[in-house]
Design a protein around this motif. Structure first.
Motif, mmCIF file in Angstrom:
data_model
loop_
_atom_site.group_PDB
_atom_site.id
_atom_site.type_symbol
_atom_site.label_atom_id
_atom_site.label_comp_id
_atom_site.label_asym_id
_atom_site.label_seq_id
_atom_site.Cartn_x
_atom_site.Cartn_y
_atom_site.Cartn_z
ATOM 1 N N LYS A 142 0.847 -1.192 0.000
ATOM 2 C CA LYS A 142 0.000 0.000 0.000
ATOM 3 C C LYS A 142 0.882 1.241 0.000
ATOM 4 O O LYS A 142 1.918 1.273 0.635
ATOM 5 C CB LYS A 142 -0.882 0.031 1.242
ATOM 6 C CG LYS A 142 -1.904 -1.049 1.309
ATOM 7 C CD LYS A 142 -2.713 -0.882 2.568
ATOM 8 C CE LYS A 142 -3.310 -2.199 2.979
ATOM 9 N NZ LYS A 142 -3.954 -2.139 4.257
ATOM 10 N N GLU B 105 -2.797 5.564 0.335
ATOM 11 C CA GLU B 105 -3.828 4.531 0.484
ATOM 12 C C GLU B 105 -3.977 4.139 1.944
ATOM 13 O O GLU B 105 -5.077 3.954 2.444
ATOM 14 C CB GLU B 105 -3.486 3.293 -0.351
ATOM 15 C CG GLU B 105 -3.664 3.483 -1.825
ATOM 16 C CD GLU B 105 -5.076 3.841 -2.207
ATOM 17 O OE1 GLU B 105 -6.032 3.330 -1.598
ATOM 18 O OE2 GLU B 105 -5.240 4.655 -3.129
ATOM 19 N N LYS C 109 -5.884 6.841 3.746
ATOM 20 C CA LYS C 109 -7.306 6.807 3.398
ATOM 21 C C LYS C 109 -8.005 5.675 4.143
ATOM 22 O O LYS C 109 -9.122 5.838 4.641
ATOM 23 C CB LYS C 109 -7.488 6.612 1.893
ATOM 24 C CG LYS C 109 -7.187 7.831 1.066
ATOM 25 C CD LYS C 109 -7.409 7.515 -0.402
ATOM 26 C CE LYS C 109 -6.955 8.642 -1.282
ATOM 27 N NZ LYS C 109 -7.122 8.297 -2.706
ATOM 28 N N GLU C 110 -7.345 4.517 4.190
ATOM 29 C CA GLU C 110 -7.934 3.373 4.885
ATOM 30 C C GLU C 110 -8.103 3.675 6.372
ATOM 31 O O GLU C 110 -9.146 3.404 6.955
ATOM 32 C CB GLU C 110 -7.057 2.136 4.696
ATOM 33 C CG GLU C 110 -7.608 0.903 5.372
ATOM 34 C CD GLU C 110 -6.718 -0.312 5.221
ATOM 35 O OE1 GLU C 110 -7.015 -1.304 5.906
ATOM 36 O OE2 GLU C 110 -5.747 -0.280 4.458
ATOM 37 N N ALA D 118 -10.610 -2.528 -0.457
ATOM 38 C CA ALA D 118 -10.613 -1.398 -1.394
ATOM 39 C C ALA D 118 -9.224 -0.778 -1.496
ATOM 40 O O ALA D 118 -8.773 -0.430 -2.588
ATOM 41 C CB ALA D 118 -11.625 -0.345 -0.950
ATOM 42 N N SER D 119 -8.534 -0.672 -0.386
ATOM 43 C CA SER D 119 -7.186 -0.106 -0.382
ATOM 44 C C SER D 119 -6.228 -0.984 -1.182
ATOM 45 O O SER D 119 -5.439 -0.496 -1.990
ATOM 46 C CB SER D 119 -6.692 0.046 1.055
ATOM 47 O OG SER D 119 -5.398 0.572 1.074
ATOM 48 N N HIS E 22 -7.072 -3.090 -3.548
ATOM 49 C CA HIS E 22 -7.489 -2.999 -4.950
ATOM 50 C C HIS E 22 -6.962 -1.713 -5.585
ATOM 51 O O HIS E 22 -6.422 -1.739 -6.685
ATOM 52 C CB HIS E 22 -9.013 -3.056 -5.060
ATOM 53 C CG HIS E 22 -9.515 -2.808 -6.448
ATOM 54 N ND1 HIS E 22 -9.428 -3.758 -7.436
ATOM 55 C CD2 HIS E 22 -10.075 -1.713 -7.023
ATOM 56 C CE1 HIS E 22 -9.915 -3.254 -8.565
ATOM 57 N NE2 HIS E 22 -10.323 -2.017 -8.332
ATOM 58 N N ASN E 23 -7.114 -0.594 -4.885
ATOM 59 C CA ASN E 23 -6.652 0.685 -5.424
ATOM 60 C C ASN E 23 -5.145 0.700 -5.606
ATOM 61 O O ASN E 23 -4.638 1.265 -6.575
ATOM 62 C CB ASN E 23 -7.093 1.834 -4.526
ATOM 63 C CG ASN E 23 -8.583 2.074 -4.608
ATOM 64 O OD1 ASN E 23 -9.230 1.690 -5.573
ATOM 65 N ND2 ASN E 23 -9.147 2.683 -3.584
ATOM 66 N N SER E 24 -4.408 0.070 -4.706
ATOM 67 C CA SER E 24 -2.955 0.002 -4.843
ATOM 68 C C SER E 24 -2.579 -0.796 -6.077
ATOM 69 O O SER E 24 -1.680 -0.421 -6.825
ATOM 70 C CB SER E 24 -2.330 -0.637 -3.607
ATOM 71 O OG SER E 24 -2.464 0.197 -2.497
ATOM 72 N N VAL F 99 -4.411 -1.306 -8.783
ATOM 73 C CA VAL F 99 -4.819 -0.587 -9.989
ATOM 74 C C VAL F 99 -3.824 0.522 -10.304
ATOM 75 O O VAL F 99 -3.461 0.732 -11.452
ATOM 76 C CB VAL F 99 -6.251 -0.018 -9.831
ATOM 77 C CG1 VAL F 99 -6.579 0.958 -10.939
ATOM 78 C CG2 VAL F 99 -7.253 -1.150 -9.812
ATOM 79 N N LYS F 100 -3.356 1.235 -9.276
ATOM 80 C CA LYS F 100 -2.426 2.338 -9.497
ATOM 81 C C LYS F 100 -1.085 1.862 -10.025
ATOM 82 O O LYS F 100 -0.401 2.571 -10.739
ATOM 83 C CB LYS F 100 -2.225 3.141 -8.213
ATOM 84 C CG LYS F 100 -3.404 4.014 -7.907
ATOM 85 C CD LYS F 100 -3.177 4.837 -6.681
ATOM 86 C CE LYS F 100 -4.406 5.691 -6.404
ATOM 87 N NZ LYS F 100 -4.270 6.482 -5.203
#
Length: 110
Positions: free
Chosen positions: A5, A9, A12-13, A76-77, A79-81, A83-84
């Motif tokens: 992460k 991220e 945010k988490e 979600a965190s 997943h976002n990591s 994707v980025k």
């Protein structure tokens, strides 16, 4: 790049988890206040017991909701990591030559 992460991220988490904890705390407090009000206004021991059971059910549900939110935030965190970071691409073209390598014919391999 490793699958960890980012600091953003992670922050945010954590912020989302704080929000979930705050919401759960508010729900638990509301349940407790409602129970006290119902117990004070009732003379029937059965109704007082029912008020306590309702409070305990609401407190348990608030805790379950908080845990579900924490799990959702973690997923979600992650997943976002992922994707980025994006996909990885090869830096070599045809025949192992670096992309854009000019061959004697004037063409480029892509």
């Amino acid at each position: 790049m490793q699958g960890g992460k980012t600091t953003g991220e992670s922050m945010k988490e954590k912020a989302s988890n704080v929000g979930a904890s705050a919401k759960a705390g508010m729900e638990k407090t509301k349940a407790t206040v409602q129970e006290k009000a119902e117990r004070m206004t009732s003379r029937d021991p059965l109704k007082k017991e029912l008020a306590t059971e309702k409070k305990e059910a609401k407190v348990d549900q608030a805790e379950l909701d908080k845990q579900a939110a924490r799990e959702h935030n973690a997923v979600a965190s992650e997943h976002n990591s992922a994707v980025k970071q994006g996909p990885t691409y090869s830096t070599t073209g045809v025949h192992g030559h670096p992309k854009g390598f000019h061959h004697g014919t004037g063409g480029t391999y892509s």
